[in-house]
Design an enzyme around this catalytic site. Structure first.
Site, PDB file in Angstrom:
ATOM      1  CD  GLU A   1      34.478 -28.434 -15.603  1.00  0.00           C
ATOM      2  OE1 GLU A   1      33.731 -28.451 -16.387  1.00  0.00           O
ATOM      3  OE2 GLU A   1      34.602 -29.223 -14.860  1.00  0.00           O
TER       4      GLU A   1
ATOM      5  CG  HIS B   1      37.467 -38.772 -10.585  1.00  0.00           C
ATOM      6  ND1 HIS B   1      36.721 -38.623 -11.712  1.00  0.00           N
ATOM      7  CD2 HIS B   1      37.176 -37.997  -9.593  1.00  0.00           C
ATOM      8  CE1 HIS B   1      35.782 -38.083 -11.269  1.00  0.00           C
ATOM      9  NE2 HIS B   1      35.787 -37.613  -9.934  1.00  0.00           N
TER      10      HIS B   1
END
Lengths: 345, 332
Positions: B60, B129
């Site tokens: 990322e 999440h």
């Protein structure tokens, strides 16, 4: 510490050097400019005329010079906190750099950046910034832009040995390799990250192997020999422009002054170990001068170059000092970029 | 007018942006898989090529940084983070680099990057999440933050974000992907920084963000059955946000409920409440109510999710409290 360096011999065939005579003189002048500007800045730091933290490049001049000599104006370079040398070698306006260091509105970054934020878009310096490793992925992105546009450009990431200890450098090497991007990773290993010696931070002295894990040429060079640097980078640039992908080069060198500021013997408050005495004889500027003399360049010619450089530095300092101070009233200016491209609804 | 859903609207914006501007490309995790992006990026690589729709390694930080570098070099990247949680590994290029770039160089250069980040929660996914961290980014100067709640705005805000010239964090919510609405077929922009009035009323003001804007409309419909009519303002942009519209409404109604799908402390609702309390203090008839997530990580079990996440019923409760003039809807 004895290290085997891959060194292209500086006293290599006269034939080759003769054909490159103008390039050699040019590189010598660039190195001398960096050295003289940095000494001027060191003085400004000592007198507290320059307040912005200055990380001097003295001792490492051969690397910026050799690398940028192998580049074109539109190729981009990405630096960090110690980037005066990169900016000058790439062709940035020296007057604007000194004005920036004095935080004047005529500075290359409008006085908002100081020493650690330099900008010269016309010569491919789209911003040097001091978060360690921050610009390494940016250099990869610039190369991705080059590749998507097919414009033949390359980008160079300059970073220190401390940077290799940041995780996203490794992510960046991998990305550059899988997309075969025209980027050259130049690790300037001056043996110290701030006050921490390599041996205190790394299990092995093996930075030059970093690129191998990601499938790219990856070697160690003598970073105090401008000709070695130039030849190594020129080869990496040829490879990158031809679509061969990235390269990784570790350049061994040493910075003469402390991590930040003008001190010879203190790194951020910590006494230095005294290796400087071993490195002074490897002075990259003196080495280039000796080679030029050995190949017939006259002392008088070199003295003339010094005079020209001294004059340039004096003029730049005058310009910076006489430039306008910021008035402190523009706090919210440029927080957002004014684009004339906003979508018309 | 033709109707499509929220995810299709996002996809259409991508297509039109790439068709009209060679500088636009998409990069990030999961672009070639409907698992990560729903239908919002479906088969884009088949139309535009894998060189322009780059599905990346799980990196990322470097991927986002590379997009920033490409943006500084003249491109218009859209970086995709299939979950906002994952984007937290890329805070350096977003906050230290892109958001500061224009300022550091006195506006000589901008970082025209869109960071698209998805709130994807529920379904027993648990703490890592499920997060909606938009307020953290709202805090950062130089970064714009947009959060569309309808298909129309999902398309228009993405187009505006890419053309803005500044770093824009574009946050969409998977819970909205099946929302259907009228979406113009051509290219259009939704102005960044402008809210929209979804319902008109005079009893109270409900300011809501993203998924909670949909819930706010439902809450207003429920309240209307009791002859209580609310202004429902869908903020759409968090930074800059439309203070004028909110303050005008609050000055008219005197009562304010703010609904956000982020956490309570230092959340977007806190900023809006503080602004209303400062700039419309003498118009307020009752304490301001915030409908936000409890200051806890997201739970996993469905039973705990039911009590953790907020919906229109919580907004109705908050509205009733403010109408009675009572304080504090959330026992946090």
């Amino acid at each position: 510490m004895e290290i085997q360096l891959r060194e292209e011999r500086s006293d290599a065939p006269t034939q080759c050097l003769k054909s490159a005579a103008s390039r050699m003189l040019c590189m010598y002048k660039t190195m001398l400019r960096i050295r003289t500007f940095e000494e001027c800045i060191a003085e400004m730091v000592e007198t507290r005329e320059a307040r912005t933290p200055c990380h001097l490049y003295i001792g490492q001049e051969a690397i910026a010079t050799g690398v940028c000599e192998a580049l074109r104006a539109q190729d981009t370079i990405w630096g960090g906190h110690r980037s005066h040398g990169h900016y000058l070698a790439k062709g940035g306006d020296a007057r604007a750099m000194l004005a920036e260091i004095l935080a004047r509105s005529s500075g290359c970054s409008g006085g908002r950046g100081g020493s650690m934020h330099l900008y010269a878009a016309d010569v491919g310096v789209l911003g040097t910034v001091p978060i360690v490793a921050g610009t390494v992925p940016l250099a990869v992105g610039a190369a991705l832009a080059n590749k998507l546009r097919g414009d033949g450009g390359v980008s160079v990431a300059f970073f220190g040995d401390g940077t290799i200890e940041e995780g996203h450098v490794h992510e960046s090497l991998n990305l550059a390799s899988i997309y075969r991007l025209p980027v050259i990773f130049v690790c300037e290993n001056n043996l110290y990250a701030s006050h921490m010696h390599l041996s205190e931070r790394r299990c092995r002295d093996n930075i030059f192997e970093a690129g191998r894990f990601y499938g790219m040429p990856s070697e160690r060079y003598d970073g105090n020999d401008v000709f070695t640097v130039y030849r190594a980078v020129a080869q990496a640039v040829r490879r990158a422009r031809a679509g061969g992908g990235p390269s990784f080069l570790e350049m061994r060198t040493f910075r003469w002054r402390g991590h930040v500021g003008a001190s010879w013997d203190i790194d951020v408050g910590v006494q230095r170990r005294g290796e400087l005495q071993q490195w002074l004889p490897k002075d990259p500027v003196a080495r280039a001068r000796e080679i030029l003399i050995r190949h017939g360049v006259k002392d008088t010619q070199l003295a003339e170059i010094q005079v020209v450089v001294d004059q340039e530095v004096a003029c730049a300092r005058k310009f910076a000092r006489e430039s306008q101070q910021l008035d402190g009233g523009g706090t919210l200016e440029h927080v957002f970029y004014s684009s004339n491209e906003a979508f018309k609804t | 007018m033709r109707t499509i859903n929220y995810a299709q609207a996002i996809r259409e914006a991508h297509c039109q942006l790439m068709e009209t501007d060679p500088r636009v490309f998409v990069i990030g995790q999961g672009l070639w898989s409907p698992w990560y992006a729903g239908t919002s990026l479906l088969d884009l690589e088949k139309t535009f090529g894998k060189h322009r729709v780059l599905d990346t390694p799980v990196s990322e930080n470097a991927v986002t940084g590379a997009a920033v570098g490409a943006a500084l070099s003249g491109m218009r990247p859209i970086v995709f983070h299939p979950r906002m949680d994952f984007m937290l590994l890329a805070v350096d290029p977003i906050v230290n680099q892109a958001a500061n770039w224009s300022y550091m160089f006195s506006g000589k250069i901008g970082a025209p990057i869109v960071i698209r980040s998805v709130i994807n929660r529920g379904g027993e996914q648990g703490a890592q999440h499920s997060q909606a961290t938009h307020a953290m980014f709202m805090h950062v100067p130089g970064l714009k933050v947009v959060m569309p709640s309808t298909p129309t705005d999902a398309k228009g805000l993405l187009i505006s974000a890419v053309h803005d010239g500044n770093p824009v964090l574009y946050v969409d919510d998977r819970w909205l992907y099946d929302e259907v609405g009228e979406v113009p077929e051509g290219m259009y922009g939704t102005p960044i920084g402008k809210a929209v009035l979804r319902k008109k009323g005079s009893a109270l003001t409900i300011v809501a963000i993203s998924f909670m804007a949909r819930e706010a409309t439902r809450a207003a419909e429920a309240l209307a059955q009791e002859q209580v009519y609310a202004d429902v303002i869908d903020l759409r942009s968090l930074k800059p946000w439309d203070k004028e519209m909110v303050l005008e409404s609050v000055r008219r109604t005197g009562r304010l409920v703010i609904a956000d799908s982020g956490w309570h402390t230092c959340g977007a609702a806190a900023e809006i409440a503080a602004t209303a309390a400062t700039e419309a203090f003498y118009f307020l008839k009752a304490p301001i109510q915030r409908v936000t997530l409890p200051d806890s990580p997201a739970p996993t079990s469905a039973a705990e999710e039911m009590t953790f996440f907020r919906n229109w019923r919580h907004i109705v409760e908050a509205a009733q409290l403010t109408l009675k003039g009572e304080k504090c809807s959330n026992a946090l």
